[in-house]
Design a protein around this motif. Structure first.
Motif, PDB file in Angstrom:
ATOM      1  N   ARG A 154       0.957  -1.094   0.068  1.00 14.07           N
ATOM      2  CA  ARG A 154      -0.033  -0.102  -0.075  1.00 14.07           C
ATOM      3  C   ARG A 154       0.828   1.133  -0.034  1.00 14.07           C
ATOM      4  O   ARG A 154       2.048   1.290   0.127  1.00 14.07           O
ATOM      5  N   GLU A 165       5.838   3.238   0.758  1.00 11.34           N
ATOM      6  CA  GLU A 165       5.030   2.039   0.201  1.00 11.34           C
ATOM      7  C   GLU A 165       5.486   0.703   1.026  1.00 11.34           C
ATOM      8  O   GLU A 165       6.819   0.679   1.317  1.00 11.34           O
ATOM      9  N   GLU A 201       0.893  -2.989   4.804  1.00 14.25           N
ATOM     10  CA  GLU A 201      -0.022  -2.017   5.753  1.00 14.25           C
ATOM     11  C   GLU A 201       0.551  -1.953   7.014  1.00 14.25           C
ATOM     12  O   GLU A 201       0.315  -1.080   7.705  1.00 14.25           O
ATOM     13  N   TRP A 215      -4.262   7.296   2.111  1.00 15.56           N
ATOM     14  CA  TRP A 215      -3.813   5.924   1.643  1.00 15.56           C
ATOM     15  C   TRP A 215      -4.004   5.541   0.049  1.00 15.56           C
ATOM     16  O   TRP A 215      -5.247   5.973  -0.077  1.00 15.56           O
ATOM     17  N   ASP A 246      -3.220   2.545  -3.270  1.00 20.31           N
ATOM     18  CA  ASP A 246      -2.416   1.540  -3.827  1.00 20.31           C
ATOM     19  C   ASP A 246      -1.027   1.802  -4.154  1.00 20.31           C
ATOM     20  O   ASP A 246      -0.623   3.055  -4.516  1.00 20.31           O
TER      21      ASP A 246
END
Length: 98
Positions: A11, A56, A59, A85, A87
């Protein structure tokens, strides 16, 4: 860690940190925390006195970084952390400072 890891899909956390967070080692300590957590991304100072963190990874690791950004152990004085948040894009190969 890869974006295709089904157990912990990657994420992206984008966080704008405000307060007394420049010239206090904030970027360097954020870099250390991100590397410890195995994250990729960048941390940079902005002309308005804020610090932008783009990270990145899985999570749970990003949540740990966000918790640290909001904690008293972060350098300087953090007034607020605005986070969003999305992708992961896979844009970063490591974590660096700008």
């Amino acid at each position: 860690m890869t974006p295709t890891d089904a157990a912990n899909p990657a994420r992206r956390l984008t966080a704008r940190v405000t307060g007394e967070v420049q010239a206090v080692g904030f970027r360097y300590r954020t870099l250390q925390q991100a590397n410890r957590l195995g994250l990729t991304g960048v941390v940079s100072n902005h002309s308005d006195g804020s610090v932008l963190v783009v990270a990145e990874g899985p999570e749970p690791a990003l949540e740990e970084l966000l918790h640290w950004l909001n904690s008293p152990t972060a350098p300087g004085t953090v007034d607020a952390v605005q986070d969003s948040w999305s992708d992961a894009t896979g844009k970063y190969g490591s974590f660096s400072t700008e």
